[in-house]
Design a protein around this motif. Structure first.
Motif, short mmCIF file in Angstrom:
data_model
loop_
_atom_site.label_atom_id
_atom_site.label_comp_id
_atom_site.label_asym_id
_atom_site.label_seq_id
_atom_site.Cartn_x
_atom_site.Cartn_y
_atom_site.Cartn_z
N TYR A 199 -11.07 11.84 35.77
CA TYR A 199 -10.19 11.59 36.91
C TYR A 199 -8.79 12.10 36.62
O TYR A 199 -8.16 12.75 37.45
N ARG B 219 -15.55 5.20 41.19
CA ARG B 219 -16.22 6.13 40.27
C ARG B 219 -16.76 5.38 39.05
O ARG B 219 -17.88 5.64 38.59
N GLU C 40 -10.16 4.65 44.00
CA GLU C 40 -11.03 5.79 43.68
C GLU C 40 -11.57 5.69 42.26
O GLU C 40 -12.77 5.91 42.03
N ARG D 23 -3.57 10.07 51.94
CA ARG D 23 -4.42 11.07 51.27
C ARG D 23 -3.65 12.39 51.07
O ARG D 23 -3.75 13.02 50.02
#
Length: 189
Positions: free
Chosen positions: A92, A68, A64, A13
């Protein structure tokens, strides 16, 4: 023993955040070590090297994006689904330019098969079923949509539309209208 509370998830991350800040290619184990104020060796129990870090960032980005997109597509079909999916893609890329670049990383076939990229393809194919595009043409249509979305997002992200009129947001809506119309009237061989 994990140092400075490091976990693989935290390292990846942080790498994704770094990619958004400085660019995907500049997201390295060395730079992360500086950010965590640890020796590079402290990160090797979490990532093998900078390429492994980039691969893990790519997998995170694909997941991710897929999460979404799935949330945006819930209960939608046809044009509404197409627009929702496209907007997730564009938003994004604008919010996370480094992650977006990571999502374009070429993965080995085994890694790719286990990634969120497979979910993207499945969602795009589900959108196509709402248009009655023949299944034999789904791959062509998926490639068309991906090319348009990626091309627009890439040009916009690099300032390609900054000095022209109308605004890129207006073009985006028109392009989605045209894609909707094209998919509605998909040519038969």
């Amino acid at each position: 023993m994990a140092r400075a509370g490091l976990t693989t998830e935290r390292v990846v991350r942080a790498g994704a955040d770094l990619a958004d800040e400085v660019g995907f290619e500049q997201a390295t184990v060395s730079e992360l070590a500086r950010r965590f104020d640890v020796k590079v060796a402290s990160l090797y129990s979490h990532v093998k090297n900078s390429q492994d870090l980039r691969t893990k960032i790519a997998l995170l980005a694909l997941d991710e994006l897929a999460d979404r997109a799935a949330a945006a597509l819930a209960g939608r079909a046809g044009r509404n689904a197409l627009v929702a999916f496209a907007d997730v893609y564009r938003d994004y890329a604008r919010e996370h330019p480094g992650r977006y670049a990571a999502a374009r990383l070429r993965l080995d076939p085994e890694t790719a098969a286990a990634s969120g990229g497979v979910r993207h393809s499945e969602m795009m194919r589900a959108i196509l079923r709402g248009y009655d595009v023949p299944e034999a043409d789904h791959t062509h249509a998926v490639r068309l949509l991906g090319s348009v979305f990626h091309g627009f997002v890439s040009l916009e992200g690099h300032g390609g539309f900054d000095h022209s009129s109308p605004p890129s947001a207006e073009s985006w809506v028109r392009i989605l209208d045209v894609l909707d119309s094209l998919l509605d009237d998909w040519p038969r061989p």
